[in-house]
Design an enzyme around this catalytic site. Sequence first.
Site, short mmCIF file in Angstrom:
data_model
loop_
_atom_site.label_atom_id
_atom_site.label_comp_id
_atom_site.label_asym_id
_atom_site.label_seq_id
_atom_site.Cartn_x
_atom_site.Cartn_y
_atom_site.Cartn_z
N LYS A 141 -2.18 47.08 -5.40
CA LYS A 141 -2.35 47.54 -6.77
C LYS A 141 -3.68 47.11 -7.38
O LYS A 141 -3.95 47.36 -8.54
CB LYS A 141 -1.19 47.04 -7.63
CG LYS A 141 0.14 47.68 -7.26
CD LYS A 141 1.26 47.23 -8.18
CE LYS A 141 2.56 47.93 -7.83
NZ LYS A 141 3.68 47.50 -8.70
N LEU A 162 19.79 32.27 -9.25
CA LEU A 162 20.37 32.62 -10.54
C LEU A 162 20.44 34.12 -10.72
O LEU A 162 21.48 34.68 -11.01
CB LEU A 162 19.55 32.00 -11.67
CG LEU A 162 19.56 30.47 -11.79
CD1 LEU A 162 18.65 30.03 -12.92
CD2 LEU A 162 20.97 29.95 -12.01
N SER A 163 19.29 34.79 -10.56
CA SER A 163 19.25 36.24 -10.77
C SER A 163 18.01 36.80 -10.12
O SER A 163 17.07 36.07 -9.78
CB SER A 163 19.27 36.57 -12.26
OG SER A 163 18.10 36.08 -12.90
N THR A 164 18.02 38.11 -9.97
CA THR A 164 16.86 38.82 -9.42
C THR A 164 16.72 40.13 -10.17
O THR A 164 17.69 40.87 -10.35
CB THR A 164 17.04 39.11 -7.92
OG1 THR A 164 17.02 37.88 -7.20
CG2 THR A 164 15.92 40.00 -7.39
N ASP A 185 9.08 43.83 -23.51
CA ASP A 185 10.41 43.74 -22.89
C ASP A 185 11.29 42.81 -23.72
O ASP A 185 11.96 41.93 -23.18
CB ASP A 185 10.29 43.24 -21.45
CG ASP A 185 11.53 43.59 -20.62
OD1 ASP A 185 12.33 44.43 -21.07
OD2 ASP A 185 11.68 43.02 -19.52
N GLY A 243 11.02 39.60 -10.23
CA GLY A 243 11.12 38.19 -9.92
C GLY A 243 12.46 37.78 -9.35
O GLY A 243 13.49 38.39 -9.65
N ILE A 244 12.44 36.75 -8.50
CA ILE A 244 13.63 36.14 -7.94
C ILE A 244 13.70 34.73 -8.52
O ILE A 244 12.77 33.95 -8.36
CB ILE A 244 13.57 36.10 -6.40
CG1 ILE A 244 13.40 37.52 -5.85
CG2 ILE A 244 14.83 35.46 -5.83
CD1 ILE A 244 13.19 37.57 -4.35
N ILE A 245 14.80 34.41 -9.19
CA ILE A 245 14.86 33.21 -10.01
C ILE A 245 15.90 32.24 -9.45
O ILE A 245 17.03 32.61 -9.16
CB ILE A 245 15.19 33.56 -11.47
CG1 ILE A 245 14.15 34.54 -12.01
CG2 ILE A 245 15.26 32.30 -12.33
CD1 ILE A 245 14.48 35.09 -13.38
N GLY A 250 13.54 43.35 -11.23
CA GLY A 250 12.46 44.11 -10.62
C GLY A 250 11.20 43.30 -10.40
O GLY A 250 10.37 43.65 -9.56
#
Length: 444
Positions: A118, A93-95, A307, A99-101, A97
């Site tokens: 981190k 669907l989308s990516t 956000d 997550g890859i969905i 910064g």
Amino acid sequence: MEFPDIHAYNSTKYLEDGDTTILGDTIQFQFIYENIDNKEHISLPKIKIFKYFRDKISFETLDRIIKNDYINPSYFQLKDKKFCAHNRDFYHLSTGGYGIIFRMEKYVVKFVFEDGSKKYKPMEVTSEFTIPRFLYNNLKGDERKFIVCAIAMGINFKIDFLRTIYYNTMSLMSALFNIMEGEPLENKYSHRKVLRYFAKYKQSNDFVKLISQFYPYVVNSNINVINNFNYLINFFERSRRSNGYFNRGNIIIFPLAKCSAEKITPDNYAQYGFSSIVEYTKFMFLQIALLYIKIYELPCSNFVHLDLKPDNILIFDSKEPINIYVGDMHYVFKEPIRCTLNDFDFSQISEIIPNKKAVTAINKEQNWYYDFHFFSHVLFKVYPEISKDEDFTSLLNEFTICDKYICENFRLQVNKLPSISFLINIVSRDIFSKWIDGKSTSHQ
């Protein structure tokens, strides 16, 4: 106060090394995870892709495939009317910064790479599951319908197969585009060239026919990344330049929404029951504002999302009226949809559910006003039609213009945190009278 329903499941059968944990519905998580084809065996083909295409595939070969009738409609872009999903395939669907969905049947599956350098412990990066579940469990009215809760979250899973799928797909497209454009095949791909040609060909039937032929052979997975592949290029190439971490991370499962809020536009607002796009933006603003007001009625420290924007507000069907009570005010929503807050990756509830990611995003204590300052700026940018409504423009400007505050790139540096009573006053004004049931708004 209630804490989230967390069902931890230490799973070593999924991985040979490293502890994994599942929060939430373990059965649905396992259903999703076990439907990822060959996740432990996905690797680059033994024969390099460019060599295979150089030795065996010519322009005439591609031309014969294009003239053939076979086409797999699942390789069209999702917004294309010709797109048709195959059961239990994952569709990108989308990516962004963080997550890859993917979409899989009635689910949305989000993969998030977490960089161990981190120094975050696995349970310190679970805010996308724990915070909305905490809020949902403690809110008691219909305001709960304005929150998206994850179904399950798998922590510290090995998800590097996504990077391999990306490289396989990138190599495939590079080879195809070089042949289609009459350019020499190269051992190394140029992501800028692939971006350019993908934009040129992605809507083409010929391109979909070629992908239908070669993607199953080269990628060999039910994870289909063709839709919006340009987002993946930007993500992996940018991260590669910054030594991105692509080994372990989290897998988060959500219910599938109708769309995100910014997908309702001046071209389609009437389909969702609104008289104008400005009325829709008022509706969105009011529902999210009421959610914040009800959250701040809870006996807990400041909630901040960090956000808040239409991208992170999801649209679901609303099959019955929604009733919200704030003091003596009664709000009723009879629209066929509802707005729900999503993506709590940077969110925190100070002292109860702190978030180390939030600490890196802001350097001092903030509250709801920080979110609505940013939200108002984004609404003006996404919906310029708002400027034609003087009352709504004036209302939003109360969050963006103030001599005591310094606005830097939509981010607010606040000397004094405004009380939630400010927002309560805002939502009681006549501009929202369409949704106020039987109460006076004379105290505007």
